[in-house]
Design a protein around this motif. Structure first.
Motif, PDB file in Angstrom:
ATOM      1  N   LEU A   1       0.899  -1.397  -0.020  1.00  9.50           N
ATOM      2  CA  LEU A   1      -0.005  -0.096  -0.004  1.00  9.50           C
ATOM      3  C   LEU A   1       0.848   1.188  -0.097  1.00  9.50           C
ATOM      4  O   LEU A   1       1.934   1.313   0.592  1.00  9.50           O
ATOM      5  CB  LEU A   1      -0.763  -0.017   1.211  1.00  9.50           C
ATOM      6  N   ASN A   2       0.516   2.105  -0.899  1.00 15.20           N
ATOM      7  CA  ASN A   2       1.119   3.413  -0.800  1.00 15.20           C
ATOM      8  C   ASN A   2       2.472   3.454  -1.139  1.00 15.20           C
ATOM      9  O   ASN A   2       3.270   4.036  -0.679  1.00 15.20           O
ATOM     10  CB  ASN A   2       0.850   4.286   0.527  1.00 15.20           C
ATOM     11  N   TYR A   3       3.102   2.567  -1.982  1.00 16.49           N
ATOM     12  CA  TYR A   3       4.355   2.419  -2.603  1.00 16.49           C
ATOM     13  C   TYR A   3       4.882   3.467  -3.469  1.00 16.49           C
ATOM     14  O   TYR A   3       4.026   3.904  -4.172  1.00 16.49           O
ATOM     15  CB  TYR A   3       4.798   0.902  -2.603  1.00 16.49           C
ATOM     16  N   GLY A   4       6.211   3.560  -3.598  1.00 16.82           N
ATOM     17  CA  GLY A   4       6.703   4.373  -4.714  1.00 16.82           C
ATOM     18  C   GLY A   4       5.970   5.844  -4.863  1.00 16.82           C
ATOM     19  O   GLY A   4       5.999   6.607  -4.044  1.00 16.82           O
ATOM     20  N   ALA A   5       5.564   6.038  -6.094  1.00 18.29           N
ATOM     21  CA  ALA A   5       5.023   7.274  -6.472  1.00 18.29           C
ATOM     22  C   ALA A   5       3.794   7.668  -5.602  1.00 18.29           C
ATOM     23  O   ALA A   5       3.471   8.647  -5.752  1.00 18.29           O
ATOM     24  CB  ALA A   5       4.742   7.572  -7.766  1.00 18.29           C
ATOM     25  N   ASN A   6       3.279   6.490  -4.897  1.00 22.25           N
ATOM     26  CA  ASN A   6       1.941   6.734  -4.562  1.00 22.25           C
ATOM     27  C   ASN A   6       2.010   6.805  -3.036  1.00 22.25           C
ATOM     28  O   ASN A   6       1.155   6.787  -2.062  1.00 22.25           O
ATOM     29  CB  ASN A   6       0.841   5.783  -4.769  1.00 22.25           C
ATOM     30  N   GLY A   7       3.070   7.361  -2.322  1.00 22.16           N
ATOM     31  CA  GLY A   7       3.405   7.501  -0.896  1.00 22.16           C
ATOM     32  C   GLY A   7       4.715   6.997  -0.424  1.00 22.16           C
ATOM     33  O   GLY A   7       4.937   7.352   0.826  1.00 22.16           O
ATOM     34  N   ALA A   8       5.704   6.529  -1.161  1.00 17.57           N
ATOM     35  CA  ALA A   8       6.771   6.204  -0.618  1.00 17.57           C
ATOM     36  C   ALA A   8       6.915   5.523   0.666  1.00 17.57           C
ATOM     37  O   ALA A   8       7.556   5.721   1.561  1.00 17.57           O
ATOM     38  CB  ALA A   8       7.661   7.399  -0.478  1.00 17.57           C
ATOM     39  N   SER A   9       6.048   4.371   0.757  1.00 22.51           N
ATOM     40  CA  SER A   9       5.723   3.663   1.804  1.00 22.51           C
ATOM     41  C   SER A   9       7.196   2.734   2.111  1.00 22.51           C
ATOM     42  O   SER A   9       7.432   2.588   3.542  1.00 22.51           O
ATOM     43  CB  SER A   9       4.724   2.787   2.029  1.00 22.51           C
TER      44      SER A   9
END
Length: 696
Positions: free
Chosen positions: A525-533
């Protein structure tokens, strides 16, 4: 007065000191030595007999090797001698097993330029070539890519300038053969060689085409608005199975996809061009297609079709009757299948997985009709790319372990032997390499994260050592407990070993959004360009090192390439108080720029919320808190991460007075094509860490 036995004690101390010095000298090795072993790739079996061939990349000099049973004595076929950055790939045997067709050179960038990392003034090209296994110099057949040798008819089909071309194995004048709309690819000959199937990708949809050599007509198999791909012929050449995925606007990359419109498998009658669905994925988990490394994602075995499916959250193999029916799980368990191939007789699947050893890979086989899988290799090794010889006498594969680098090997009657043991240089430091330890530590948000810990060969109780974190690229990658199965990370493993030999504690981090640990970990969830988790994993790894009583808390660095360069830069931008220095190799610094590199239609004005999240997930968003020094390494013909990413970062660091150093390779691509550039990059990285992290 001399103490009794004093002379003996003194001599003993001198001898012990000398032996200790010798031992330390033996543990020390150079970057050149630890990167000197040839890396094998492109392992293929001949269509007849017991021969196999592969590519060796020996310090940048690439050549084709082969071995033929019953003795399987390895020998070199081509005699290239320069570290010139010209790749060798796409090995294919001719039907009689007397020659090998291959490609020499790399693909073009968006300007139509071939990679020329030595900046040769005469330029370079990409050529389809052929070499006889009996000896002789390779011959050029044509300029082009993706050759496919016909099973009969003495013809090679290949791609060039948006069309399918053909040339004979003897050479002669190439001919533009099939001109069709769309991006053409996936050339697949029918078993008898009378027809050629291919994929025509047309943006938001894709067709399967079949070209009939007799009528010279193209038939489109059940065209639709969806994406059709991975065509595979039935053994009798009457049908083609393919994968159909539902039409959808391409999502922004690096956003988790745990479910979607289910994908399906269809079988078409070649004569009528009509197809019918024989299987459809269930809604929910596994509804988004997830592939393995294979010649095709569908393998036709007898009356069954084998395919990968992520139904239980793990990428496993299933089979379904070619006439339709329920899918049968072939590889039960919670693990990942990575490489898969048909056996010589087509009845079994030979595959590798991390079953029972999640940070390694072993070989297995299973019948396409079902039954319990058989484990073929065991122990602490890593095995991949297995192929069975055409006569069924042996299985050739590639393998490595913690100390021994990647190499071709053979499995015969349960016994394993290396195919070219003399190819590894005599001064390769296998005996002095450390064995990395599996560690599992909590990320900053509590998620358990796997890593490989490299300890210096000699440590003293109570002493603190500088430490370095390593982050792989991808992000769809997994580092393993040994030499890696991909050349890029085989090199990275070498640098981690070198740093450990020089007194660093090194932690290689398998951060979320990587592979090997199931769908939920990969589609974080929320990895990379969608939150850098993944920053939680960067921070957790740094805190894990800082809490160790053998780590100098003020001397923790980090390094990585590509996505790993992104996480390196993110760590420096957000946590310079924790990370004292970093080496950022062609890293991502502003996701909005990189998204455009992969999706030219992406427009930040059209997707303002996506653009805001992408920038907030980028190192550039936190540039004001970046204080630690960094070494930036980049080739300016990078086709994955634009060179402008490093240009823009340098400008921002200069304005803020942040210390940086740079090593730029003109005309080099993303995964450096020349060994000399790998050496220069890694020697510079080690020197940088020595100057920034080690105390006098």
């Amino acid at each position: 007065m001399r103490q009794p036995g004093g002379r003996s004690i003194a001599l003993t101390l001198i001898a012990v000191s000398a032996l200790a010095g010798q031992a330390l000298a033996q543990e020390r090795f150079t970057v050149q030595q630890v990167m000197s072993s040839p890396f094998p790739s492109d392992l293929v079996a001949a269509p007849t007999g017991s021969a196999v061939a592969w590519v060796f990349n020996e310090r940048g000099v690439r050549n084709i090797w082969m071995a033929r049973g019953p003795d399987f004595a390895a020998r070199q076929l081509t005699t290239y001698e320069e570290d010139d950055g010209q790749a060798i790939s796409n090995l294919q045997w001719t039907p009689d097993g007397a020659s090998i067709v291959f490609v020499r050179g790399g693909g073009t960038n968006r300007s139509g330029e071939y990679p020329n990392p030595l900046s040769l003034p005469e330029g370079v090209t990409r050529e389809i070539m052929i070499v006889d296994t009996a000896g002789g110099e390779p011959r050029v057949l044509a300029e082009g890519a993706s050759p496919s040798v016909a099973p009969t008819g003495n013809v090679v089909a290949y791609l060039k300038s948006g069309a399918i071309w053909k040339v004979t194995l003897e050479g002669g004048e190439p001919e533009a053969w099939i001109k069709a709309r769309g991006g053409l690819g996936s050339l697949r000959w029918s078993p008898g060689g009378s027809k050629l199937a291919f994929v025509s990708s047309r943006g938001d949809h894709a067709f399967i085409g079949v070209f009939d050599r007799g009528s010279e007509r193209i038939t489109w198999l059940d065209p639709s608005v969806d994406q059709d791909n991975n065509p595979v012929w039935s053994p009798d050449g009457a049908r083609i199975a393919f994968i159909r995925t539902a039409a959808a606007r391409r999502p922004v990359p690096f956003v988790e996809r745990r479910s979607g419109e289910p994908w399906s498998i269809r079988v078409a009658d070649v004569e009528s061009a009509a197809s019918r669905e024989i299987w459809r994925a269930d809604p929910g988990v596994g509804s988004v297609f997830r592939g393995v490394v294979a010649s095709n994602q569908l393998l036709w075995s007898g009356d069954r079709i084998v395919f990968p499916w992520e139904k239980n959250g793990w990428t496993l193999l299933y089979s379904v009757p070619a006439n339709g029916g329920d899918a049968r799980l072939l590889t039960p368990g919670e693990f990942e299948v990575q490489y898969a191939a048909l056996s010589a007789d087509g009845g079994e699947i030979i595959f590798n997985s991390n079953q029972g050893d999640i940070d390694r890979r072993n070989l297995w086989s299973v019948s396409a009709s079902g039954g319990s899988p058989t484990q073929l290799t065991r122990g602490d090794g890593i095995e991949w790319s297995a192929v069975e010889t055409a006569d069924g006498a042996a299985i050739a594969f590639l393998r490595s372990d913690a100390r021994s680098p990647a190499r071709p090997a053979l499995l015969v009657d349960g016994d394993i032997r290396d195919l070219a043991p003399d190819a590894i240089p005599g001064d390769f430091p296998s005996a002095t390499l450390v064995v990395p330890q599996q560690v599992i530590f909590p990320a900053a948000d509590g998620m358990p994260i796997h890593g490989q810990l490299f300890m210096p060969p000699r440590t003293r109780r109570g002493e603190r050592y500088p430490a370095v974190l390593f982050f792989h690229g991808g992000s769809r990658r997994q580092m393993v407990l040994g030499w890696h199965y991909r050349g890029y990370y085989h090199n990275a493993y070498a640098l981690n070993q070198y740093l450990a030999s020089r007194g660093y504690i090194v932690l290689s981090v398998n951060y979320r959004s990587g592979i090997g640990y199931g769908m939920e970990f990969r589609e974080a969830l929320n990895y990379g360009a969608n939150g850098a988790s993944e920053f939680n994993d960067v921070l957790g790894a740094g805190l894990y090192l800082r809490a160790r009583d053998d780590v100098d808390p003020n001397a923790i660095g980090l390094w990585g390439g590509s996505y790993g360069g992104y996480l390196t830069a993110l760590g420096l931008a957000r946590a310079s108080d924790l990370f004292a220095a970093g080496v950022d190799v062609h890293g991502v610094h502003d996701w909005n720029m990189v998204i455009q590199n992969f999706y030219p239609a992406y427009d930040t004005l059209r997707f303002p919320e996506v653009a805001d999240a992408a920038f907030a997930s980028s190192p550039m968003a936190d540039i004001d808190t970046w204080r630690s020094p960094v070494l930036l390494i980049h080739g300016d013909d990078d086709r994955n991460v634009p060179f402008s990413e490093t240009v823009d970062l340098v400008m921002a660091l200069r304005v803020r007075g942040v210390e940086f150093e740079q090593l730029i390779f003109p005309d080099e691509v993303h995964g450096f094509l020349t060994h000399a550039h790998w050496l220069a990059a890694y020697e510079a990285a080690a020197d940088f860490f020595d100057r920034k992290l080690k105390r006098d």
